[in-house]
Enzyme design. Structure first.
Site, mmCIF file in Angstrom:
data_model
loop_
_atom_site.group_PDB
_atom_site.id
_atom_site.type_symbol
_atom_site.label_atom_id
_atom_site.label_comp_id
_atom_site.label_asym_id
_atom_site.label_seq_id
_atom_site.Cartn_x
_atom_site.Cartn_y
_atom_site.Cartn_z
ATOM 1 N N ASP A 172 0.848 -1.209 0.000
ATOM 2 C CA ASP A 172 0.000 0.000 0.000
ATOM 3 C C ASP A 172 0.877 1.250 0.000
ATOM 4 O OD1 ASP A 172 0.972 0.277 2.627
ATOM 5 O OD2 ASP A 172 -0.810 -0.643 3.508
ATOM 6 N N LYS A 213 -4.050 0.498 -2.006
ATOM 7 C CA LYS A 213 -4.947 -0.312 -1.169
ATOM 8 C C LYS A 213 -6.100 0.539 -0.645
ATOM 9 C CE LYS A 213 -3.953 -1.459 3.307
ATOM 10 N NZ LYS A 213 -3.161 -2.087 4.357
ATOM 11 N N ASP A 243 6.655 -4.580 4.227
ATOM 12 C CA ASP A 243 5.795 -3.597 4.898
ATOM 13 C C ASP A 243 6.269 -3.437 6.341
ATOM 14 O OD1 ASP A 243 3.775 -1.752 5.150
ATOM 15 O OD2 ASP A 243 2.132 -3.156 4.878
HETATM 16 C C1 R5P Z 1 -1.180 -0.357 7.416
HETATM 17 O O1 R5P Z 1 -1.195 0.405 6.472
HETATM 18 C C2 R5P Z 1 -0.023 -1.266 7.657
HETATM 19 O O2 R5P Z 1 1.128 -0.834 7.016
HETATM 20 C C3 R5P Z 1 -0.319 -2.687 7.223
HETATM 21 O O3 R5P Z 1 -0.452 -2.744 5.826
HETATM 22 C C4 R5P Z 1 -1.571 -3.185 7.867
HETATM 23 O O4 R5P Z 1 -1.605 -2.891 9.231
HETATM 24 C C5 R5P Z 1 -1.688 -4.668 7.657
HETATM 25 O O5 R5P Z 1 -2.841 -5.113 8.278
HETATM 26 P P1 R5P Z 1 -3.427 -6.545 7.964
HETATM 27 O O6 R5P Z 1 -2.299 -7.524 8.057
HETATM 28 O O7 R5P Z 1 -4.462 -6.737 9.040
HETATM 29 O O8 R5P Z 1 -4.048 -6.494 6.612
#
Ligand code: R5P
Length: 302
Positions: A170, A193, A219
Site C-alpha cells: 500500500d 490499497k 511492509d
Molecule cells: C497499514 O497500512 C499497515 O502498514 C499494514 O499494511 C496493515 O496494518 C496490515 O494489516 P493486515 O495484516 O491486518 O491487513
C-alpha cells in the site's frame, strides 16, 4: 569506572533484553510481576536504581503493558532513576491518528502524551506515522528516536532473494520500500490499497511487469495478514514466479500466518521487534547504537 546503565525488562522479553544488554553494555534487571486473582498487577523493581535507566517493552498486545509502563516508570523515578528511556521496538496505537468518524478517540495522540509524561526519551522502530511527519509530534518527549528495520530486511532479502522485485502492499509502505531498494538497487513498486474493514481490503497492483519475477512484499507490519495475502494472490495471478513477505513487526494476529500461506506466500521474514518464529534479523545492534550518546544526538527527534 562508571556503572553500566540498567535495562529493566519483563520475563516474556528475557531473550530480547539479553541481546540488547550484550549489544549496548547495559546491566539487565528483571521487573518481577505478580498478577492477583482479580487481574490487578503487582510489580517489583530492583531497589538500587540510579542515573540512566532504560525500560524495554515492546507494545504488541499493548493494553495491559500500558499499565505496566505506568507502574514501572513511576516506581523507577521514586527509586532514584534520573533519566528514563523507553525502548518500545513496536509502538502501539500509532495507526489511529485521526477521528475517522465523529466521537472516535485519537489514540495516537492520547497514548503518545501518556508516554511523554512517563519517559524522557522514546526509541522505536518503524512507527506507523502516516499523517504526522515526526515521532515527536505523536509522542512529545524531549528525545524521540525512530529507527528502521527496512535496511536489515533489505540485507536479508539481498542474500535470500538476490534480484527480487520489492513490492509495497500500500501507499504507506512506500517509505520502507524506498529505503530498502536504495540500499541494494532492487526494482520496486507500490500497490494501491483501500481498506473496507479489519479483514477486508482491495488492492490494485502497480503498472509493472511481474511475470517470472521473484517478488518480496515488504511492509512495516502484518496484523491479520489479509493485506499481504491479497497482494500475493494478485501477484501470483499476474505471473510472479514466487512471493515472499518481510515485515518489521510480526503482529500476526490469530490465523494470519495461515491466511498468508494459503495465499501462496513462501518465506515469511520479520525482525525481532516482536518475538515470533518468523524472526530472521535482530534490531539489538541498531537500538544499542541509538542508546549511545552520539546515537542519541544523531537520532534525536526523528
Ligand atoms: C497499514 O497500512 C499497515 O502498514 C499494514 O499494511 C496493515 O496494518 C496490515 O494489516 P493486515 O495484516 O491486518 O491487513
Amino acid at each position: 569506572m562508571d556503572q553500566p546503565a540498567t535495562l529493566l525488562y519483563f520475563d516474556d522479553e528475557h531473550d530480547a533484553a539479553l541481546r540488547l544488554c550484550t549489544a549496548a553494555g547495559l546491566a539487565p534487571a528483571r521487573v518481577e510481576r505478580h498478577r492477583f486473582p482479580d487481574g490487578e498487577l503487582k510489580l517489583r523493581l530492583p531497589d538500587t536504581l540510579q542515573g540512566r535507566v532504560v525500560l524495554l517493552r515492546t507494545l504488541d498486545q499493548p493494553n495491559e503493558k500500558l499499565v505496566e509502563l505506568l507502574l514501572t516508570a513511576r516506581t523507577a523515578r521514586a527509586l532514584g532513576a534520573q533519566h528514563l528511556t523507553l525502548v518500545a521496538p513496536y509502538l502501539a496505537y500509532m495507526r489511529q491518528d485521526m477521528a475517522f468518524t465523529l466521537g472516535e478517540a485519537v489514540s495516537q495522540r492520547i497514548i503518545g502524551r501518556f508516554l511523554a509524561e512517563l519517559f524522557d526519551a522514546v526509541i522505536t522502530v518503524d512507527p506507523h506515522l502516516h499523517r504526522v511527519a515526526t515521532l515527536q509530534e505523536a509522542v512529545p518527549v524531549p528525545q524521540a528516536i525512530v529507527l528502521s528495520g527496512a535496511p536489515l530486511l533489505a540485507d536479508l532479502i539481498a542474500v535470500r532473494r538476490p534480484g527480487a522485485l520489492l513490492v509495497g502492499p500500500d501507499g504507506e509502505s512506500a517509505q520502507w520500500i524506498a529505503q530498502a531498494a536504495a540500499r541494494h538497487g532492487f526494482d520496486h513498486a507500490v500497490c494501491t490499497k483501500v481498506r473496507h474493514g479489519d479483514r477486508a481490503v482491495t488492492i490494485e497492483l502497480p503498472a509493472m511487469a511481474v511475470a517470472g519475477r521473484a517478488v518480496v512484499l515488504l511492509d512495516d507490519m502484518a496484523s491479520t495478514g489479509h493485506t499481504m495475502a491479497h497482494a500475493a494472490r494478485l501477484l501470483l495471478a499476474a505471473g510472479a514466479a514466487s512471493v515472499e513477505a518481510a515485515v518489521t513487526h510480526a503482529l500476526f494476529a490469530n490465523d494470519a500466518i495461515t491466511v498468508m500461506r494459503e495465499a501462496g506466500i513462501g518465506e515469511i521474514w520479520s525482525t525481532d521487534c516482536i518475538a515470533h518464529p518468523t524472526n530472521a534479523v535482530t534490531v539489538a545492534g541498531l537500538i544499542a547504537e541509538a542508546l549511545q550518546p552520539a546515537g542519541r544526538e544523531a537520532g534525536q527527534n526523528a
